[in-house]
Design an enzyme around this catalytic site. Sequence first.
Site, short mmCIF file in Angstrom:
data_model
loop_
_atom_site.label_atom_id
_atom_site.label_comp_id
_atom_site.label_asym_id
_atom_site.label_seq_id
_atom_site.Cartn_x
_atom_site.Cartn_y
_atom_site.Cartn_z
N GLU A 234 -87.56 18.81 -50.98
CA GLU A 234 -87.83 17.60 -52.60
C GLU A 234 -87.63 16.47 -52.26
O GLU A 234 -86.17 15.80 -52.03
CB GLU A 234 -87.08 18.85 -53.41
N CYS A 268 -85.35 10.92 -59.08
CA CYS A 268 -86.22 10.89 -57.82
C CYS A 268 -88.27 10.82 -58.69
O CYS A 268 -88.99 10.03 -57.95
CB CYS A 268 -86.52 12.65 -57.00
P1 NAD Z 1 -79.50 12.22 -49.42
O1 NAD Z 1 -80.84 12.65 -48.16
O2 NAD Z 1 -78.87 11.20 -48.34
O3 NAD Z 1 -78.70 14.00 -48.63
C1 NAD Z 1 -78.62 14.84 -49.45
C2 NAD Z 1 -78.10 16.07 -49.33
O4 NAD Z 1 -79.08 16.56 -47.71
C3 NAD Z 1 -76.94 15.82 -49.13
O5 NAD Z 1 -76.95 17.17 -49.84
C4 NAD Z 1 -75.84 15.14 -47.66
O6 NAD Z 1 -74.83 16.17 -48.11
C5 NAD Z 1 -77.30 16.44 -47.29
N1 NAD Z 1 -76.95 15.47 -45.51
C6 NAD Z 1 -77.13 14.78 -45.23
N2 NAD Z 1 -77.75 14.56 -43.98
C7 NAD Z 1 -77.79 15.64 -43.34
C8 NAD Z 1 -78.67 16.40 -42.00
N3 NAD Z 1 -78.40 15.79 -41.28
N4 NAD Z 1 -78.68 17.57 -41.63
C9 NAD Z 1 -78.33 18.52 -43.67
N5 NAD Z 1 -77.93 17.60 -44.83
C10 NAD Z 1 -77.72 16.62 -44.64
O7 NAD Z 1 -80.01 12.05 -50.13
P2 NAD Z 1 -78.90 11.82 -51.58
O8 NAD Z 1 -78.71 10.18 -51.19
O9 NAD Z 1 -78.26 12.75 -51.97
O10 NAD Z 1 -80.16 11.54 -52.67
C11 NAD Z 1 -81.43 11.36 -52.89
C12 NAD Z 1 -82.51 11.71 -53.14
O11 NAD Z 1 -83.18 12.49 -53.14
C13 NAD Z 1 -83.21 9.99 -53.00
O12 NAD Z 1 -84.38 9.82 -52.20
C14 NAD Z 1 -84.13 11.14 -54.37
O13 NAD Z 1 -85.04 10.29 -54.65
C15 NAD Z 1 -84.39 12.70 -53.49
N6 NAD Z 1 -84.08 13.65 -54.46
C16 NAD Z 1 -85.29 14.15 -54.93
C17 NAD Z 1 -86.01 14.59 -56.34
C18 NAD Z 1 -86.54 15.83 -55.59
O14 NAD Z 1 -86.99 17.39 -56.32
N7 NAD Z 1 -87.90 15.54 -55.16
C19 NAD Z 1 -85.05 14.61 -57.14
C20 NAD Z 1 -83.66 14.76 -56.82
C21 NAD Z 1 -83.36 13.78 -55.39
#
Ligand code: NAD
Length: 503
Positions: A234, A268
Site C-alpha cells: 500500500e 496517502c
Molecule cells: P516509509 O516508506 O518511509 O516507511 C514505512 C515503513 O517501512 C516504516 O515502518 C519504516 O520503518 C519501514 N521501513 C523503512 N525501510 C525499510 C526496509 N528497508 N525494509 C522494511 N521496512 C522498512 O513511509 P512513511 O514515511 O512511514 O509513510 C509515508 C508513505 O506511506 C507515503 O508515501 C504515503 O502515501 C504512504 N501511505 C500509503 C497508504 C496506503 O494505504 N496506500 C497509507 C498511509 C501511507
Amino acid sequence: MLETVNPATGEVLATFPVHGRREVDAAVAAAREAASWWAGLGWSGRRIRLLAWKSHLIRYMGRLAQLMHEETGKPLDDAKLEIITAVLHIDWAARHARRVLRPRRVRSGLAAINQASTLEYLPLGVVGVIGPWNYPVFTPVGSIAYALAAGNAVVFKPSELTPATGQWLVRSFGEALGVFGSAQPVLQLITGGGSTGEALARSGVNKIAFTGSAATARKVMAAAADNLTPVLAECGGKDALLVGADADLDAAADAAAWGAMSNAGQTCVGIERVYVADAVYHSFLERLTLRVSDLRPGFDFAAAYGPMTLPSQTEVVAKHVADALARGGRAVVGGHDAVSAPYVRPIVLVDVPENSSAVQDETFGPTLTVKPVVNMAEAVSYANAGRYGLGSAVFSGDRRAAMNAARSLRTGMTSVNSVIGFAVVPALPFGGVGESGFGRIHGADGLREFCRPKAITRQRMRPLFNVLTFGRSDKDVRRLVMVMTLLHGRLYRPRRAKSSSRP
Ligand code: NAD
C-alpha cells in the site's frame, strides 16, 4: 534505542528498543504457535475477541487519541475520527470473515460431474505488518484486523515515528483477549526503523503487509524475495479531484480544501491535483481560495491541522513549490514563505506545468495544483497521466457522466461528489495500481488477501469419461471428444447486444 519526538514541540516523548534479527525471529516463532491456537478458536471465537477489542478502542479512545496527537502532531479530533474509522473496519472484518471465507461448494461442470468441488480460504499463518506514521491506527488496522479475522497471527512493526501508538494498539488487543481467559501472543509488537522492518521481511513470515512509500516497498520486496514471501504493498498517491461544469462548486471546493489540507496533506489518498472545467474555473478557484486562506496549522485546540510529522518532508514540499514557481506557476494562496518548519500553511498553485514535480511526485503536504480543462475527458486523461493510481474524486451534477469518469480513472478507488468516502465503507477494497502498490486491504478482498484458497474435489461416483488413467480406452477418449465438440465446437455467434449498456 530509538527516541520519539513531538513534531510540534521537539519534546522527547519516549524511548523504544530497536529490535534486531534475533528478537524479530523470536517474535515470529512465538506467533507461529499462537497462530494455531488462534485458528483453532474458530469463527465465533475470533469474532467475539475482535469485537471485544473494538469496544475497548472506543471506550479508551481519548487515551489513544492523545498518544497519536503527541506522536504525529495531528489534532485530537482528527485522531478520534481515525480511531472510529479503524473500529468500523475491525467490526466489519469480525462480522463478515465467516461468510466470506467459509467452505463452499462450487459447480464442477459437465466434464467433472462426478466430482463434488469445495473451495475454502485458510489462514496463511503469520503475517508481518509494517506501518507508516501518517495514519498510525487506521492504516495498520486495515491489515491487522483483516489478517486476524482470517485466522492469522500478526507481528506488527509500527513506524519509528509512532511506536507508542503501535504499542497501545497491541496492548489493548492483549487486554481484550485476556478477558476470555488465557491467551497466546496473537498480535505482537516489534519496534525499530528500516533494519527492523527488513528483518521482518526476511523472517519467513507467510506474508508481509507493507504500507509506506514506493521506494521502501521495493526494498521490502527484495528482502521478502529471499523466502518467496508474498507482499501486499500500500504505497503513496497523487490523487486528483475532477470538477465538471455542472458540479456543486461549494461542495467541490470544500472537498478539495479538506482532501488536500487535512492532516497537513500527509494523507496517502489526499488530494494533490484539481482539474476543473474551464467554464467554472474562476468561480471554483475563488471558493477554494476563500476556504483555505483561513486554515491555520498549529498544535492548539483550534488549529485546522498539525505540523509536518516527518521533518524532512517539509523540504520536499518546499522543493516542489519552488520548482512549480520557477517553471511559471503562481501561488494564489501561500507560496515560498508558507513553509516554515515544522508548519506549512496552505498553498494553492495554478499555471503549473504538468511535468513539474508538484504535479508528478507525491508532495505529502498541504498543497494543491489547480488546472482548467476543456471537459471531463481531458480531466481524466491528465489525472491518468501520472505514475500513481491510488484514489481519486469526481464532482459532477450528472450521475452518469460522473460514474463514467469514475470508471475511466486508473485508480483503485474513486469517490463521487465527496472525498475519501471509500475509506469509511468497510465492504470496499482499498489499494492502488502502478506506483501506488498492489493487493487490497478492507472488504472481502481484504480478508482473502490474508488467506490461501484451498481447492478440494471429492469423487462421488465413477467418471463419465475415465480418461485420467493408463487404463483408458480409445473409446473413452472418442466419447469425450464427441461430447466436447457438441458442447464447445459449434460456430460461436455472439447474441445480439441488449439495448441498455448499463451494468
Ligand atoms: P516509509 O516508506 O518511509 O516507511 C514505512 C515503513 O517501512 C516504516 O515502518 C519504516 O520503518 C519501514 N521501513 C523503512 N525501510 C525499510 C526496509 N528497508 N525494509 C522494511 N521496512 C522498512 O513511509 P512513511 O514515511 O512511514 O509513510 C509515508 C508513505 O506511506 C507515503 O508515501 C504515503 O502515501 C504512504 N501511505 C500509503 C497508504 C496506503 O494505504 N496506500 C497509507 C498511509 C501511507
